[in-house]
Write a protein that holds these residues in place. Structure first.
Motif, PDB file in Angstrom:
ATOM      1  N   GLY A  96       0.830  -1.215   0.000  1.00 60.75           N
ATOM      2  CA  GLY A  96       0.000   0.000   0.000  1.00 60.75           C
ATOM      3  C   GLY A  96       0.856   1.254   0.000  1.00 60.75           C
ATOM      4  O   GLY A  96       1.565   1.542  -0.962  1.00 60.75           O
ATOM      5  N   VAL A 133      -1.998   2.629  -4.655  1.00 61.59           N
ATOM      6  CA  VAL A 133      -2.990   2.740  -3.571  1.00 61.59           C
ATOM      7  C   VAL A 133      -3.675   4.103  -3.593  1.00 61.59           C
ATOM      8  O   VAL A 133      -4.857   4.231  -3.277  1.00 61.59           O
ATOM      9  N   GLU A 168      -7.584   1.890  -0.585  1.00 67.76           N
ATOM     10  CA  GLU A 168      -7.136   0.761   0.223  1.00 67.76           C
ATOM     11  C   GLU A 168      -8.056  -0.444   0.138  1.00 67.76           C
ATOM     12  O   GLU A 168      -7.727  -1.521   0.634  1.00 67.76           O
ATOM     13  N   ILE A 220      -4.550  -3.767  -1.124  1.00 68.25           N
ATOM     14  CA  ILE A 220      -4.756  -4.154   0.279  1.00 68.25           C
ATOM     15  C   ILE A 220      -3.461  -4.638   0.925  1.00 68.25           C
ATOM     16  O   ILE A 220      -2.856  -5.617   0.460  1.00 68.25           O
ATOM     17  N   ASP A 221      -3.061  -3.936   1.990  1.00 71.93           N
ATOM     18  CA  ASP A 221      -1.939  -4.401   2.800  1.00 71.93           C
ATOM     19  C   ASP A 221      -2.391  -5.601   3.634  1.00 71.93           C
ATOM     20  O   ASP A 221      -3.401  -5.524   4.326  1.00 71.93           O
TER      21      ASP A 221
END
Lengths: 433, 338
Positions: B42, B55, B60, B64-65
């Motif tokens: 991200g 990102v 988000e 996606i982290d």
């Protein structure tokens, strides 16, 4: 329990046989009665059939010499576990260890282990008739009918590479087609007629002759495709160095195999008759019938004086008398015919090649090969045609033939029935092929 | 080299990493089902800055982290793929695939088969791979052959910016899991990349250089080493053909076999450990085919050494094939010295 495949006894005085090639690979299924491997003995080469159904394992390597009655492979039932080879192969030439009355005592004075018993890491030995060659070289040799084992390898460890096969092929003289025939590349000169249908007829000429000698007979065989093979050192075939009858027979067999004929009638004259017989003995499934004209190989006697006279002659004057010995009616051999024959023999290398061949096939004026056992084994329709005034090979050799072989014996005819009485021989052949 | 019609599109120079980012940008922009997942992809932009600022463009929810658990992240990606998304899951290092093997091998590769074809797993996984960065034994491996051994997976190793963009977009079109191995040394390599959308076929090797004396089949970074070696060889009168395998599974049989039929000599060059590796598969493929009859010399494999990748830079170089190794092998095989 796996079934043993053994080295069969095919000759009366055969002690060992050499495995030449396996028709079936390790781990493949075989059917009882199907050809399994080729063997060669001192005298003959033949195909051995599978003794049973099964999966082939533990095959003796090609080129090994195995005593008769000893195992050369084992056949396993479908699904049967394959373990260690049930017994080692019996070596043909290992002498028995000398019996000793000495009691066996452990020698404790030399505690070092015997390193000679440990495996030695050296390049794997290559059997004499199993050359080291690349797959490409093998494929090229196979395609052109060359014996890969006869070639020189220029690669590492003496490996035969594609370029070695190429250079060998370039030394084979260019094939020149006779009218009505097309030439094929290969180790031996092969010419095929352009007409005819059905099972082809393969014509194999005699010693010191060539494919042209079939011309009078060919008029009677036009209904079939004709394939004429010229022997090494004869006609347009290369002048190969031949060690013995078995080697000559092998060269011819490789040539025959490379023709890709499923079935063929074999017609051979004199030495070509002996070679046809050896070929039919090894490739019985490919042979529809066998016609032997004044064949060699059925007894030891041969006119050595005529042979050496033919080989030595360098002029029409010295060739003429020996050509006349070939036939009963000497008027057939005109001066013009002699001059023509001499012009075909004018090349010294050709005479040298034929002399070298005569030295190994007919040393001291004796036929050094015996195919009587092969004739006894023949199951294909076979006939022998002979002239009763044959001055080269005694026609009474024909009497050694077994009962199922037909004999056609011509009065007043010499060693060349296919020329001397071409019509009569032609009509026999016409009804047979 | 591309078979797609958009080959005619204008090109410009992009780095390998930029080409990947462009492919992901195109996919995110044109298909709402596409999401990116991975550790630090991200705001941080990814361990190798491949994701960059995507990102900020897509938010988000789509970039996606994931937490520091490869097994968990891969599991979420496989689950998301099963329920209709097309996730692109990034590992920080391909070595960490070891942590996620359950999800890759036992789930992603097998679910379609075990449910009778009722579902598919359209997941794409990206693996920064290979040595040359001084990152030692646990961050330098080339494990594409591990995954290449699993039916149900497709495994690719693009070697150029153009190919990595086209193969990533082709992977997204594929209904089944596709594993992309990206050599870390390639990330900064620049090359022409067509603009817009195009795909590069999976399962098709590329002939990078035509030659008649020997065939060098190489993968990933090794393709470039092989090409450099081929130039030197050309100066010596040895004409090497260089094939970029591009896909490990399914392997392009015909391109390799045709080349061997032509040259009769084969050198395989790959960075993974030599034993039981890609070169073994290529060699066996040749030996089992009619191309065997065209071999005029033994096959040579050049692969990674039988040891973990060392930290010492000189030893690290020595542990994988280098240009002099390729030269030596090619000279030996072309001159009939082996």
């Amino acid at each position: 329990m796996p079934v043993e495949v053994i080295m069969p006894k095919v000759d009366m005085d055969m002690a060992t046989g050499k495995i030449m090639s396996w028709h079936v690979g390790e781990g493949e299924a075989v059917t009882k009665g199907a050809p399994l491997f080729d063997i060669e003995t001192d005298k003959a080469a033949m195909e051995v059939e599978a003794p049973d159904n099964g999966i082939l394992h533990h095959t003796a390597p090609e080129g090994t010499e195995v005593p008769i009655g000893q195992a050369v492979a084992w056949l396993y039932a479908e699904g049967e576990a394959v373990g260690e080879q049930p017994a080692p192969f019996a070596a043909a030439k290992t002498p028995e260890p000398a019996p000793s009355d000495e009691p066996v005592v452990a020698d404790i004075s030399h505690p070092e282990p015997d390193v000679s018993a440990l495996p030695q890491f050296a390049p794997a030995p290559i059997a004499a008739d199993r050359a080291r060659a690349t797959p490409k070289a093998r494929a090229m040799a196979r395609k052109s009918g060359l014996d890969i084992n006869a070639l020189h390898g220029s690669g590492p460890l003496g490996r035969i590479q594609a370029e070695d096969v190429l250079s060998a092929l370039q030394t084979v003289p260019a094939m020149v087609a006779a009218p009505g025939f097309s030439a094929e590349n290969g180790p031996l000169s092969v010419t095929r007629s352009r007409g005819g249908t059905g099972t082809p007829v393969v014509l194999i000429h005699g010693f010191a002759s060539d494919a042209q000698s079939w011309a009078p007979l060919e008029a009677h065989l036009k209904h079939r495709p004709l394939v004429r093979i010229e022997l090494p050192g004869h006609g347009k075939s290369p002048k190969l160095r031949i060690a013995d009858f078995a080697a000559l027979s092998r060269t011819l067999r490789q040539c025959f195999d490379s023709l890709g004929l499923e079935n063929a009638h074999l017609v051979g004259h004199s030495l070509g008759g002996a070679l046809s017989l050896a070929l039919a003995d090894t490739r019985p499934r490919s042979v529809a019938s066998l016609t032997l004209i004044a064949p060699a190989g059925l007894g030891p006697e041969i006119n050595g004086a005529a042979l050496s006279g033919l080989l030595k002659a360098t002029r029409a004057e010295s060739l003429g008398p020996w050509l006349k010995a070939l036939v009963a009616d000497e008027t057939l051999i005109t001066d013009a015919y002699v001059r023509l024959a001499m012009s075909g023999r004018s090349e010294p290398n050709l005479r040298h090649a034929q002399s070298a061949l005569a030295d190994v096939l007919f040393p001291d004026g004796v036929q050094a090969f015996d195919l009587r056992a092969a004739l006894d084994r023949i199951e294909r329709p076979t006939r022998i045609i002979w002239g009763k005034q044959d001055g080269i090979i005694p026609w009474k050799h024909a009497f050694g033939a077994p009962g199922h072989v037909a004999l056609h014996l011509f009065k007043g005819i010499g060693h060349m029935p296919q020329i001397e009485c071409a019509d009569a021989v032609g009509s026999i052949l016409k009804s047979a092929v | 080299m591309n078979t797609h019609a958009t080959i005619e599109a204008p090109t410009r120079e992009l780095s390998y990493a930029e080409a990947i980012r462009e492919a992901m940008d195109i996919a995110l922009g044109s298909d709402e089902a596409v999401v990116l997942m991975g550790e630090d992809i991200g705001v941080y932009g990814g361990a190798f800055q491949v994701t960059g600022d995507l990102v900020h463009k897509y938010g988000e929810d789509r970039v996606i982290d994931t937490p520091i658990s490869e097994l968990g992240g891969a599991g979420v990606a496989v689950g998301a793929a099963l329920t209709g998304l097309k996730p692109i899951f990034e590992f920080q290092f391909s070595d960490f695939a070891a942590l996620a093997m359950e999800q890759i091998v036992n789930q992603a590769a097998k679910v379609r088969y075990m449910l009778g074809g009722a579902v598919s797993v359209p997941v794409v996984m990206r693996f920064p791979a290979g040595s040359g960065t001084g990152a030692a034994a646990q961050h330098s491996q080339s494990i594409e052959a591990w995954l290449g051994h699993v039916p149900g997976l497709k495994v690719v190793q693009p070697s150029t910016p153009e190919d990595v963009k086209g193969m990533l977009l082709a992977a997204l079109e594929d209904p089944d899991p596709v594993m992309i191995f990206e050599h870390k040394i390639l990330y900064k390599m620049k090359g022409h990349v067509p603009e817009g959308y195009y795909t590069t076929p999976i399962g098709k090797a590329a002939i990078r250089r035509e030659g008649k004396d020997l065939s060098i089949v190489a993968t990933s970074l090794m393709v470039h080493k092989a090409l450099a070696a081929a130039e030197t060889l050309a100066g010596e009168g040895i004409d090497a053909e260089v094939i970029d395998l591009r896909t490990v599974r399914p392997m392009d049989r015909e391109t390799v076999l045709n080349s061997v039929r032509k040259t009769g000599r084969l050198v395989c060059v790959y960075e993974g450990v030599k034993t039981l590796g890609i070169g073994a598969e290529i060699s066996a493929m040749v030996a089992e085919s009619d191309a065997f009859d065209f071999l005029d010399a033994p096959i040579i494999r050049l692969g990674g050494a039988e040891c973990p990748i060392p930290y010492n830079p000189e030893l690290e170089k020595a542990a994988v094939p280098q240009i002099p190794d390729i030269l030596e092998a090619a000279r030996a095989i072309a001159k009939g010295h082996v």
